[in-house]
Scaffold this motif. Structure first.
Motif, short mmCIF file in Angstrom:
data_model
loop_
_atom_site.label_atom_id
_atom_site.label_comp_id
_atom_site.label_asym_id
_atom_site.label_seq_id
_atom_site.Cartn_x
_atom_site.Cartn_y
_atom_site.Cartn_z
N ARG A 1 -18.59 -27.37 -19.31
CA ARG A 1 -17.49 -26.95 -18.53
C ARG A 1 -17.28 -25.48 -18.99
O ARG A 1 -17.63 -24.85 -20.33
CB ARG A 1 -16.17 -27.54 -18.67
N HIS A 2 -16.56 -24.47 -18.43
CA HIS A 2 -16.19 -23.22 -18.79
C HIS A 2 -15.47 -23.44 -20.03
O HIS A 2 -14.42 -24.16 -20.26
CB HIS A 2 -15.19 -22.78 -17.69
N VAL B 1 -16.59 -24.45 -4.93
CA VAL B 1 -15.58 -24.04 -5.63
C VAL B 1 -15.46 -25.46 -6.40
O VAL B 1 -15.08 -25.62 -7.67
CB VAL B 1 -14.21 -23.58 -5.11
N LYS C 1 -23.62 -34.31 -12.86
CA LYS C 1 -22.87 -33.07 -13.04
C LYS C 1 -23.53 -32.46 -14.40
O LYS C 1 -23.32 -33.52 -15.28
CB LYS C 1 -21.55 -33.24 -12.87
N ASP D 1 -17.94 -15.13 -11.01
CA ASP D 1 -18.04 -14.86 -12.45
C ASP D 1 -19.34 -15.27 -12.96
O ASP D 1 -19.76 -16.22 -12.97
CB ASP D 1 -16.72 -15.35 -13.24
N ALA E 1 -11.31 -19.60 -13.66
CA ALA E 1 -10.94 -19.28 -15.14
C ALA E 1 -11.19 -18.09 -15.30
O ALA E 1 -11.89 -17.23 -14.80
CB ALA E 1 -12.33 -20.20 -15.85
N PRO E 2 -10.19 -17.54 -15.99
CA PRO E 2 -10.29 -16.16 -16.48
C PRO E 2 -11.71 -15.50 -16.85
O PRO E 2 -12.25 -16.14 -17.77
CB PRO E 2 -9.39 -16.01 -17.55
N PRO F 1 -19.48 -26.80 -12.00
CA PRO F 1 -19.06 -27.52 -13.30
C PRO F 1 -18.40 -26.30 -14.29
O PRO F 1 -17.32 -26.76 -15.15
CB PRO F 1 -20.29 -27.93 -14.08
N THR F 2 -18.74 -25.04 -14.14
CA THR F 2 -18.19 -24.08 -15.08
C THR F 2 -17.07 -23.17 -14.43
O THR F 2 -16.86 -22.33 -14.90
CB THR F 2 -19.23 -23.26 -15.70
N SER F 3 -16.60 -23.59 -13.18
CA SER F 3 -15.36 -22.88 -12.59
C SER F 3 -15.92 -21.26 -12.38
O SER F 3 -14.90 -20.34 -12.76
CB SER F 3 -14.09 -22.89 -13.30
N ARG G 1 -23.76 -19.12 -24.77
CA ARG G 1 -22.14 -18.69 -24.43
C ARG G 1 -21.44 -20.05 -23.73
O ARG G 1 -20.21 -19.97 -23.59
CB ARG G 1 -22.01 -17.62 -23.20
N ILE G 2 -22.15 -21.13 -23.43
CA ILE G 2 -21.53 -21.91 -22.34
C ILE G 2 -20.69 -23.19 -23.06
O ILE G 2 -19.93 -23.88 -22.42
CB ILE G 2 -22.60 -22.77 -21.58
N VAL H 1 -20.74 -17.59 -17.24
CA VAL H 1 -21.11 -18.87 -17.80
C VAL H 1 -21.81 -19.85 -16.79
O VAL H 1 -21.92 -21.03 -16.59
CB VAL H 1 -20.08 -19.62 -18.46
#
Lengths: 595, 350
Positions: free
Chosen positions: B9-10, A511, B5, A560, A536-537, A515-517, A73-74, A563
């Motif tokens: 990313r998202h 925050v 890092k 969340d 991120a939504p 890396p993936t918010s 999913r990432i 991810v």
């Protein structure tokens, strides 16, 4: 939203997507880490405790864990970790394991259990109950244990030696085997002095197609699972040069590939519906195509063409799929002319059904829809208290790992039943353990770096050699170097991000670094509202939001889970250890402690 | 410890008008202490650059020495950069700015780099009205040398080891206004809601834009009694105004009560929208700003947000009448017009 209750054992369990998706809830990241560390024996035993057949499943599992894997999913195009094939690495490279396995006590507990059918469900019940001193009698119509794992999975996917080894671990726990013994009457079994009976007879009836010419061409028209069993037990050694396999499931894939090895030169698979809706696993389809087997879709068979008592081929109609408002599919003829395809032999692999001709219907065992027994979804008990069902026999065809999961639960029920306890209220809770991973400042026990490698492909045997002998295994398995690299792709989703709101000083470091918010500090709201207000939504509603208690500024922390890379950067950048990385080990409790 | 890092990313990160996601404005992973306020400012810079659709090659980040001056490594990895000598960021920026007026100059400094060793450079950059953004990451201590009081530590502030600071602090905002700065704001690293629009406005401002950002040092100056700790700043912060930065082309959809709203057009067509919260203060009136800052000092509050804004500004190039073309792109014939031109000049003196 209310603060998330992380005391609920299912909350963090759900974060470990692979383990949560596995019917037996095998602790996947735990054994993958062991494989990365070269501890193959330990990795094998963790598997064995949970899924009983690591070597078999490492080759044949339907792998519900892989589509669930967070890695997929990432990023667009990122593939899941090759969980199934890593399991095989543990089985291939392990040392002696027998000495770590439980044995039957010298003194039995005086209770007798009958297991009907020698497949994965029954063998699991046997494994879980034997160490408790039960006298276990296993009945099977064939001369060896394994059930559909032996009769329906071809040797080029699952070598007999692996089957013999893993069924052997169980049978050597003092199981009384009654092989070559087809149980033809439940009444007969009930009349013996068994304290409980487990039915694990699978879904043994292959579906047929009653089309014109079926009877006339019978000599060259075979039912898929019967054909596979006949090949496995060496009753069939050859097949015609032109073979058509009807059906789009995994059995069809096994049939066509088997046919290629028995002399089939032009083997074709024909599916009645669109290619995209084929039931077979994508990798099985790919393996068939690699062996020069074309797959035609949208062509339902219409008639078997027989001339002078000899099968000539099959006539197919051409259709397209149309869906109504409710998503129901109908296959509509396109109006194109029918297609005739030549064939010396046809194999019908269009599904299989349960069949209980041997259970008399006046015994008190109720049968419901589709002639399936009425079975409790949790206890696996039938309407006759001492009779239990599991595997495909319980709720229809599934897969090996589901049968194993059923077996564990049925074993618990049988054990409770034999002690006169309640099957639902006395069931044991799962065991859980949450352990800090901190080893020093910014140092973790687990390997938290996230590698960027693409999924590694498993090497295959050279095609010519593979097709020459049905016993030559096609997949060669990862070597240990590749296994290490593949294991490093695992994100360690079982290492949880645990948040202590009372320690947080709201510096935003987590925050900023995530890396993936995943992390947001914001004013609380209801779930739908919060999901749209995050860094991120959070659109994947199947993944939970981790919400903290209210913080001094009146905000809450919302994470969340979707991810999260479990990279530990939030905890590394947290000045007050409000974030901590803690390994969550969730284990389904078995009837007896196995390891 | 993680030094890299993860690259992921998202997957649903939005893209801006120039096709970049926020991640494209990031830099290397921070090596500052965990929880450092400077990392939050870094994140605010990343967010602001993403929101103004900055093309990274159109910005130069210049810094001196100190924890603050390390941060340009952690944002805008695709921009120009110069990590200069301690306290000498203004002069390096001056040189760069004279050579190429087309870039956005983002000077990053700390309280030591500006108010102590760099004071002599700082004041001249202000009075020359260099067209730059000057961010001071102000934590009131020398974090890199184990937390001694800096020149911006308030009198009476207690250090981590327990001694009370006896010296008056330098208020960089008041000083900047005194020296003629045309954009002066103060913010707090823990308040991105306020900080991001301020950075965006500062980048659009056609002159010296000064941003004093209080940024707690979690390791040496986040203790009880410190006036630069997260808790103290949160408790004493008073926003002068709410600020919206409305980029060019975007419709204005915010309505403020009449009389309390200031609409400031910026030279690139964008608008600055201020909603005043502080009484008796006019951000365009220098005297009222000085009054407000002095009152706050007496009352012990920390006014944050936009403090002073002068839209009628003339930057250095304008003041010294340089050619509109960046000097670095002038060719030899323009720079050395030759014997004939020299003769002409000499003749004019005869």
């Amino acid at each position: 939203m209310k603060p998330t209750n992380i005391q609920n054992p299912e909350y963090f369990h759900k974060v470990v997507d692979c383990q949560y998706a596995c019917p037996a809830h095998t602790p996947v990241p735990e054994y993958i880490r062991l494989i990365a560390n070269g501890k193959y024996t330990e990795a094998y035993l963790i598997n064995w405790e949970s899924n009983v057949f690591p070597g078999i499943l490492g080759r044949t599992c339907d792998r519900p864990c892989e589509p669930a894997c967070r890695r997929g999913r990432i990023e667009q195009g990122e593939e899941p970790v090759a969980i199934c094939r890593l399991k095989r690495v543990a089985a291939d490279n392990k040392g002696p394991v027998k000495q770590y396995m439980p044995t039957a006590p010298a003194q039995g507990n005086g209770k007798k259990i009958a297991l009907i059918g020698g497949g994965p469900a029954s063998l699991t019940v046997a494994r879980d109950l034997a160490p408790l001193g039960y006298e276990i009698h296993l009945y099977d119509e064939w001369h060896k244990a394994g059930g559909m794992m032996r009769t329906q999975i071809p040797a080029f996917r699952l070598p007999e030696s692996v089957l013999d080894e893993e069924t052997g671990y169980i049978l050597s726990m003092g199981i009384h085997t009654h092989f070559n013994h087809y149980v033809s009457s439940m009444r007969e079994i009930l009349n013996k002095d068994y304290d409980a009976i487990f039915v694990g007879t699978g879904a043994p009836k292959g579906r047929d197609l009653n089309l014109p010419g079926r009877k006339e061409g019978a000599r060259n028209i075979h039912i898929g699972i019967e054909f596979l069993a006949n090949v496995a037990f060496e009753h069939v050694h050859s097949i015609g040069k032109k073979v058509i396999v009807l059906g789009g499931g995994n059995t069809a894939m096994d049939c066509c590939r088997t046919a290629r090895r028995l002399g089939g030169e032009q083997v074709t698979v024909v599916v009645r519906s669109p290619f995209s809706t084929m039931k077979a696993s994508p990798w099985e389809i790919a393996d068939a195509q690699r062996e020069d087997i074309p797959i035609y879709n949208n062509m339902p068979p219409k008639e078997f063409v027989v001339e002078n008592g000899k099968l000539r081929g099959v006539i197919f109609e051409k259709v397209r799929a149309e869906y109504d408002d409710k998503g129901r599919r109908t296959l509509v003829p396109t109006g194109e002319p029918d297609v005739f395809m030549e064939a010396d032999d046809v194999i019908i692999a269009v599904g299989q059904d349960n069949a209980f001709p041997w259970i008399e219907r006046d015994l008190g065992i109720a049968f419901g829809k589709w002639d399936l027994p009425v079975v409790d979804r949790i206890s696996f008990q039938s309407t006759m208290p001492k009779v239990f069902f599991g595997g495909d026999a319980a709720f229809g065809p599934e897969n090996i790992i589901t049968a194993v999961a059923h077996g564990h639960q049925a074993a618990i029920s049988i054990h409770l039943f034999c002690q006169g306890k309640d099957l639902l209220t006395d069931r044991p809770a799962p065991t859980t353990n949450l352990v800090r991973q901190k080893m020093g400042i910014h140092e973790w026990i687990y390997d938290n770096a996230v590698v960027s490698d693409d999924r590694y492909a498993v090497p295959h045997e050279e095609k010519k050699l593979a097709l020459s002998n049905r016993k030559v295994e096609v997949e060669l398995g990862f070597d240990t170097d590749t296994a290490f690299k593949e294991a490093q792709r695992c994100l360690n989703c079982d290492v949880q991000t645990v948040f202590y709101h009372s320690r947080c000083i709201e510096c935003d470091a987590c925050v900023d670094v995530c890396p993936t918010s995943c992390i947001t500090f914001t004013i609380n709201g209801d779930e739908d509202d919060l999901r749209m207000r995050l860094s991120a939504p959070a659109l994947n509603k199947s993944q939970d939001l981790y919400v903290s208690d209210t913080l001094p500024t009146g905000r809450v922390m919302v994470k969340d889970e979707d991810v999260c890379l479990h990279c530990g950067l939030c905890a590394e950048r947290c000045p007050t250890a409000a974030w901590d990385m803690q390994k969550y080990l969730y284990n389904v409790t078995k009837a007896v402690k196995i390891l | 410890m993680s030094f890299i890092k993860p690259q992921f990313r998202h997957p649903a990160l939005p893209k801006n008008r120039v096709g970049y996601t926020k991640a494209d404005y990031e830099g290397a992973i921070s090596t500052l202490c965990a929880g450092c306020g400077h990392d939050s400012i870094t994140a605010a810079i990343v967010q602001a650059c993403f929101e103004i659709d900055l093309e990274p090659h159109k910005l130069a980040k210049i810094s001196g020495i100190g924890c603050s001056s390390k941060t340009p490594a952690y944002f805008l990895r695709n921009s120009h950069g110069f990590n200069s000598v301690h306290g000498r960021m203004p002069s390096v920026t001056t040189g760069a700015y004279l050579a190429n007026r087309d870039l956005i100059y983002l000077g990053i400094s700390g309280d030591g780099d500006t108010a102590s060793i760099g004071m002599g450079q700082f004041v001249h950059a202000v009075r020359r009205n260099l067209n730059m953004v000057y961010i001071v990451m102000n934590n009131g201590c020398y974090g890199l040398t184990k937390g001694q009081d800096s020149a911006t530590a308030d009198a009476g502030s207690i250090s981590k080891e327990g001694h009370t600071n006896q010296f008056r602090s330098i208020d960089l905002c008041s000083l900047s206004i005194e020296l003629g700065a045309t954009f002066v704001a103060r913010s707090f690293s823990g308040d991105k809601h306020q900080l991001v629009p301020l950075i965006k406005a500062a980048m659009a401002h056609p002159g010296f834009a000064f941003l004093d950002v209080i940024s707690p040092c979690v390791t040496f100056n986040n203790n009880k009694g410190s006036t630069k700790s997260y808790d103290y700043v949160r408790a004493h912060q008073e926003a002068t105004s709410e600020l919206d930065f409305v980029p060019e082309k975007e419709a204005i959809h915010i309505h403020y009560k009449e009389g309390k709203s200031v609409l400031a057009p910026l030279h690139d067509g964008s608008l600055l929208h201020l909603y005043k919260l502080a009484p008796g203060w006019d951000p365009t009136d220098r005297r009222s700003v000085i009054d407000m800052l002095q009152n706050a000092k007496v009352e012990g509050t920390i006014p944050t947000g936009m403090l002073y804004l002068d839209m009628n500004t003339r930057d250095l190039h304008d003041l010294i009448h340089t050619v509109p073309q960046p000097l670095n792109s002038l060719r030899e014939e323009a720079l050395c017009p030759g014997q004939a031109a020299l003769e002409e000049i000499n003749a004019s003196y005869r």
